[in-house]
Every structure is written in C-alpha cells, then in structure tokens.
Design a protein around this motif. Structure first.
Motif, PDB file in Angstrom:
ATOM      1  N   ALA A  28      56.461  35.533  33.138  1.00 38.41           N
ATOM      2  CA  ALA A  28      55.846  35.380  31.826  1.00 38.41           C
ATOM      3  C   ALA A  28      54.612  36.244  31.688  1.00 38.41           C
ATOM      4  N   ALA A 155      45.903  37.813  22.240  1.00 36.75           N
ATOM      5  CA  ALA A 155      45.659  37.155  23.534  1.00 36.75           C
ATOM      6  C   ALA A 155      45.356  35.664  23.380  1.00 36.75           C
ATOM      7  N   TYR A 206      40.757  39.462  28.613  1.00 33.88           N
ATOM      8  CA  TYR A 206      42.218  39.535  28.491  1.00 33.88           C
ATOM      9  C   TYR A 206      42.732  40.913  28.907  1.00 33.88           C
ATOM     10  N   VAL A 207      43.992  40.885  29.334  1.00 31.10           N
ATOM     11  CA  VAL A 207      44.759  42.120  29.503  1.00 31.10           C
ATOM     12  C   VAL A 207      45.843  42.055  28.428  1.00 31.10           C
ATOM     13  N   LYS A 214      50.171  43.827  36.662  1.00 35.58           N
ATOM     14  CA  LYS A 214      50.155  45.111  37.369  1.00 35.58           C
ATOM     15  C   LYS A 214      48.838  45.347  38.095  1.00 35.58           C
ATOM     16  N   GLY A 215      48.052  44.293  38.252  1.00 32.28           N
ATOM     17  CA  GLY A 215      46.789  44.453  38.972  1.00 32.28           C
ATOM     18  C   GLY A 215      45.635  44.909  38.098  1.00 32.28           C
ATOM     19  N   GLY A 217      44.172  43.254  35.548  1.00 33.54           N
ATOM     20  CA  GLY A 217      43.200  42.189  35.297  1.00 33.54           C
ATOM     21  C   GLY A 217      42.170  42.128  36.408  1.00 33.54           C
ATOM     22  N   ASN A 244      46.107  27.270  32.399  1.00 30.67           N
ATOM     23  CA  ASN A 244      46.126  28.744  32.447  1.00 30.67           C
ATOM     24  C   ASN A 244      46.137  29.205  33.912  1.00 30.67           C
ATOM     25  N   ALA A 247      45.013  32.907  34.922  1.00 28.46           N
ATOM     26  CA  ALA A 247      43.561  33.133  34.864  1.00 28.46           C
ATOM     27  C   ALA A 247      42.856  32.385  35.998  1.00 28.46           C
ATOM     28  N   SER A 249      44.002  31.496  38.851  1.00 25.46           N
ATOM     29  CA  SER A 249      44.320  32.146  40.113  1.00 25.46           C
ATOM     30  C   SER A 249      43.519  33.454  40.270  1.00 25.46           C
ATOM     31  N   LEU A 250      43.456  34.221  39.182  1.00 25.42           N
ATOM     32  CA  LEU A 250      42.675  35.467  39.235  1.00 25.42           C
ATOM     33  C   LEU A 250      41.210  35.181  39.538  1.00 25.42           C
ATOM     34  N   TYR A 251      40.611  34.238  38.779  1.00 25.69           N
ATOM     35  CA  TYR A 251      39.169  33.992  38.931  1.00 25.69           C
ATOM     36  C   TYR A 251      38.827  33.413  40.313  1.00 25.69           C
ATOM     37  N   SER A 253      40.357  33.791  43.021  1.00 30.41           N
ATOM     38  CA  SER A 253      40.564  34.744  44.113  1.00 30.41           C
ATOM     39  C   SER A 253      39.637  35.949  44.017  1.00 30.41           C
TER      40      SER A 253
HETATM   41  C1  LIG Z   1      44.665  36.229  33.066  1.00 33.19           C
HETATM   42  C2  LIG Z   1      44.991  37.709  32.848  1.00 33.19           C
HETATM   43  C3  LIG Z   1      43.731  38.423  32.395  1.00 33.19           C
HETATM   44  C4  LIG Z   1      45.485  38.324  34.162  1.00 33.19           C
HETATM   45  O1  LIG Z   1      45.645  39.714  33.961  1.00 33.19           O
HETATM   46  P1  LIG Z   1      46.729  40.552  34.819  1.00 33.19           P
HETATM   47  O2  LIG Z   1      46.477  41.998  34.587  1.00 33.19           O
HETATM   48  O3  LIG Z   1      48.081  40.045  34.526  1.00 33.19           O
HETATM   49  O4  LIG Z   1      46.313  40.139  36.297  1.00 33.19           O
HETATM   50  P2  LIG Z   1      46.623  40.966  37.630  1.00 33.19           P
HETATM   51  O5  LIG Z   1      47.956  41.624  37.536  1.00 33.19           O
HETATM   52  O6  LIG Z   1      45.446  41.819  37.952  1.00 33.19           O
HETATM   53  O7  LIG Z   1      46.742  39.792  38.667  1.00 33.19           O
HETATM   54  C5  LIG Z   1      45.574  39.268  39.250  1.00 33.19           C
HETATM   55  C6  LIG Z   1      45.845  37.875  39.704  1.00 33.19           C
HETATM   56  O8  LIG Z   1      46.053  37.017  38.588  1.00 33.19           O
HETATM   57  C7  LIG Z   1      47.006  36.013  38.954  1.00 33.19           C
HETATM   58  N1  LIG Z   1      48.203  36.156  38.123  1.00 33.19           N
HETATM   59  C8  LIG Z   1      48.509  37.172  37.285  1.00 33.19           C
HETATM   60  N2  LIG Z   1      49.657  36.893  36.630  1.00 33.19           N
HETATM   61  C9  LIG Z   1      50.079  35.703  37.082  1.00 33.19           C
HETATM   62  C10 LIG Z   1      51.183  34.860  36.764  1.00 33.19           C
HETATM   63  N3  LIG Z   1      52.097  35.208  35.854  1.00 33.19           N
HETATM   64  N4  LIG Z   1      51.275  33.663  37.400  1.00 33.19           N
HETATM   65  C11 LIG Z   1      50.356  33.272  38.314  1.00 33.19           C
HETATM   66  N5  LIG Z   1      49.263  34.039  38.645  1.00 33.19           N
HETATM   67  C12 LIG Z   1      49.145  35.226  38.036  1.00 33.19           C
HETATM   68  C13 LIG Z   1      47.315  36.225  40.422  1.00 33.19           C
HETATM   69  O9  LIG Z   1      46.366  35.535  41.181  1.00 33.19           O
HETATM   70  C14 LIG Z   1      47.068  37.713  40.551  1.00 33.19           C
HETATM   71  O10 LIG Z   1      46.786  38.087  41.869  1.00 33.19           O
HETATM   72  P3  LIG Z   1      47.990  38.559  42.849  1.00 33.19           P
HETATM   73  O11 LIG Z   1      48.730  39.629  42.099  1.00 33.19           O
HETATM   74  O12 LIG Z   1      47.253  39.056  44.048  1.00 33.19           O
HETATM   75  O13 LIG Z   1      48.816  37.347  43.069  1.00 33.19           O
HETATM   76  C15 LIG Z   1      46.128  37.870  31.804  1.00 33.19           C
HETATM   77  O14 LIG Z   1      47.197  37.041  32.171  1.00 33.19           O
HETATM   78  C16 LIG Z   1      45.725  37.549  30.388  1.00 33.19           C
HETATM   79  O15 LIG Z   1      45.184  38.397  29.686  1.00 33.19           O
HETATM   80  N6  LIG Z   1      46.023  36.328  29.897  1.00 33.19           N
HETATM   81  C17 LIG Z   1      45.804  35.946  28.513  1.00 33.19           C
HETATM   82  C18 LIG Z   1      44.350  35.809  28.194  1.00 33.19           C
HETATM   83  C19 LIG Z   1      43.687  34.810  29.091  1.00 33.19           C
HETATM   84  O16 LIG Z   1      44.206  33.730  29.329  1.00 33.19           O
HETATM   85  N7  LIG Z   1      42.490  35.174  29.554  1.00 33.19           N
HETATM   86  C20 LIG Z   1      41.702  34.322  30.404  1.00 33.19           C
HETATM   87  C21 LIG Z   1      40.947  33.393  29.540  1.00 33.19           C
HETATM   88  S1  LIG Z   1      39.854  32.415  30.519  1.00 33.19           S
END
Ligand SMILES: CC(C)(COP(=O)(O)OP(=O)(O)OC[C@H]1O[C@@H](n2cnc3c(N)ncnc32)[C@H](O)[C@@H]1OP(=O)(O)O)[C@@H](O)C(=O)NCCC(=O)NCCS
Length: 283
Positions: A28, A155, A206-207, A214-215, A217, A244, A247, A249-251, A253
C-alpha cells in the motif's frame, strides 16, 4: 546497437505488460515498479507475478526473469520498466531493477518513459537516478502554493494545509520540498515551539504516493533534520496517528522516541502518539 525494427512491434505489448505488473505490486502506498521481459521467441514475461504481500519491490525484475527461466527461455532481448499511476515525465528504474537487468545483459535494450515518451535505450545508457535535493521554500509564488496545497490534500485529505497555512508556515516557520530531478517528491513543514524554543514541531511530513517505499522518506527526514541542526534546533517533535504504521516505523527507526499518547489530540477520535527526537541523544 538497438534493433528498433525488430523490437518496435513488441514495444506496446511490453509496456502494457510492465504497467500491468506494476499494478500487481501489493504494498500500500508504495511506488510500484513492474518489469516485462521480451524473450527471443517473442514471448513476454512480467513481474511481480502476483499479489504477494511479503514480496519486496525489488523482486519485479527477478520475478519476471524467474518465470522466463521456468518456461525454458534462454534468450532475453529487451525489457520494459513501468511504475503504476506515475505522472512523472521521466521514470528512472530503481537500482535494484537495474542490477537485476544488468545481470541479464549490461547492454540490454530497455523501454523506459523519458520526458513523457516511451523510448528504447540500452541499459548502460540510462541516465543515473538523480540525487534527492532539498529546498527551503521561501515566499512561495501563488502557483507553487497551489501545488503544495494539492500535494498536502493528496497526502492528508481534509487535514491537509491550505495555501494560507502554507504561506504562514513558509514565513514564520520552515517549509521544505524534496526534488528528484524536476519532480517534487516530498514536502515538510515545521514551526519552532514557543514553550520549548529549542525544538521544532513537524506540522506535516509526506512523500507523494507514487514515490513511497523507495527510501525517500527516510532520506528526506534525515535531510530535514540536518537543515534544522544548521538552524541550531535541538530536536523535533511530532504527532502520529496510531494506525499510521509506515510513519511510526519510519520515525521510531530514525531517532524519535515515544513521549505520550493523547486521546482526541486533534479533535474527537483523532488520537495521536507524540514522538520526540533529541539530536543530542544520537550515538
Ligand atoms: C510515512 C511516509 C512519509 C514514508 O515515506 P516512504 O518514502 O514511503 O518511506 P521510506 O521508503 O523511506 O521507508 C522508510 C521506513 O518507513 C517505514 N515504511 C515505509 N513504508 C511502509 C509500509 N508500507 N509499511 C510499513 N512500514 C513502512 C519502514 O520503517 C521503512 O524503513 P525500511 O524500508 O527500512 O523498512 C509515507 O508513507 C507518507 O508520505 N505517508 C502519508 C503521509 C503521512 O502519513 N505522513 C506522516 C504523518 S505523521
């Protein structure tokens, strides 16, 4: 040399198969790459093969190759790489896809989208993927404000910022945009906190959907933190909805730790985790 005459009748089918494969990527919100391979006998094989929630995105070329090998194919003459629902003018295949295709033939002809057109290039001729560039948005003009509003809406839905909010944040806080080449791929807004001036509150991060997974974020967040350090900020604070998972997981880590969980933080039913990243606690 690319034998365009030999390949052109197959190009349309190859592109369609790659696009269909991209739509099968089952992660997703992730930027989904699909790959189609053209065998010497004209057969087309694509990956990913099906909806496997555990299949990593990088498997698209591997999956296509595996199904070609299973069918006894020994000669691959071309490939196409597509990304689902991507409005970008130029699609750069990821390093993983390139690596797998280079294993077939470093000079494999590859069909890619370049400046809005599908073109056939040798793998070795593909331009390198551009570096992520981060820009602080200052006094955005009305066009950029409208674009930023549209991306925020995409987003965050109705919680997205409007042009007025974005103009205020650019003036009184900080607005960052991240670019890959000419494509704006991510955005973030921050405010310095009155009660804790050492810390900045991340209003939004957001991304854009087609660039997720794709790394970018992680790269963008680290770049934003670097920019904030240069402004003598001691750390960041933000809120995340409990469901979420990407997000959170990203934060968690990156450097953030959980500070509180506040029911109804943004109104009824809008519970949030509060997370803080203290830059000085880094190893
Ligand atoms: C949260 C968000 C910014 C992540 O951006 P992204 O470019 O997809 O993230 P990355 O590819 O750099 O992944 C970084 C980490 O995020 C987590 N992550 C990303 N996509 C994920 C998914 N579908 N499920 C679980 N974890 C996920 C993982 O921890 C990942 O690290 P890993 O690849 O080493 O496992 C993006 O999903 C987004 O824009 N979401 C909508 C807006 C939002 O919710 N913003 C945060 C509001 S607080």
């Amino acid at each position: 040399m690319i034998d365009e005459g030999r390949l052109s009748p197959q190009m349309g089918r190859l592109i369609d198969e790659a696009k269909a494969a991209a739509l099968r990527v089952n992660r997703a919100g992730a930027r989904a790459e699909g790959v189609a391979l053209l065998a010497g006998d004209g057969a087309v094989f694509s990956g990913p093969a099906g909806a496997d929630p555990d299949s990593p995105l990088s498997s698209a070329a591997d999956a296509a190759l595996a199904s070609a090998r299973d069918a006894g194919v020994t000669e691959i003459v071309a490939a196409a790489v597509a990304v689902a629902d991507d409005p970008a003018e130029t699609i750069y295949p990821s390093a993983e896809i390139r690596g797998c295709l280079a294993g077939i033939d470093p000079d494999l002809p590859v069909v890619v989208k370049k400046q809005g057109r599908w073109v056939l290039l040798l793998l070795s001729q593909l331009p390198p993927r551009p570096e992520l560039k981060i820009v602080r948005v200052v006094r955005p003009d009305p066009r950029l404000l409208a674009v930023l509003e549209a991306y925020d809406l995409q987003a965050f839905g109705r919680a997205g910022l409007r042009t007025y909010d974005l103009a205020v944040l650019a003036e009184a806080g900080a607005v960052f945009a991240a670019y890959l080449g000419d494509d704006m791929v991510a955005g973030c807004q921050l405010l310095r906190m009155l009660e804790e001036p050492g810390f900045s509150y991340v209003v939004g991060f957001y991304v854009r959907p087609q660039w997720r997974g794709k790394g970018l974020g992680r790269a963008f967040l680290l770049a934003v933190a670097d920019e904030m350090r240069k402004l003598d900020v001691e750390g960041l604070l933000l809120t995340v909805a409990p469901d979420n998972k990407p997000a959170l997981s990203l934060y968690r880590s990156t450097g953030f730790t959980d500070e509180a969980f506040v029911p109804d933080f943004y109104g009824e039913g809008e519970d949030r985790h509060i997370l803080r990243w203290r830059f000085d606690l880094e190893p």
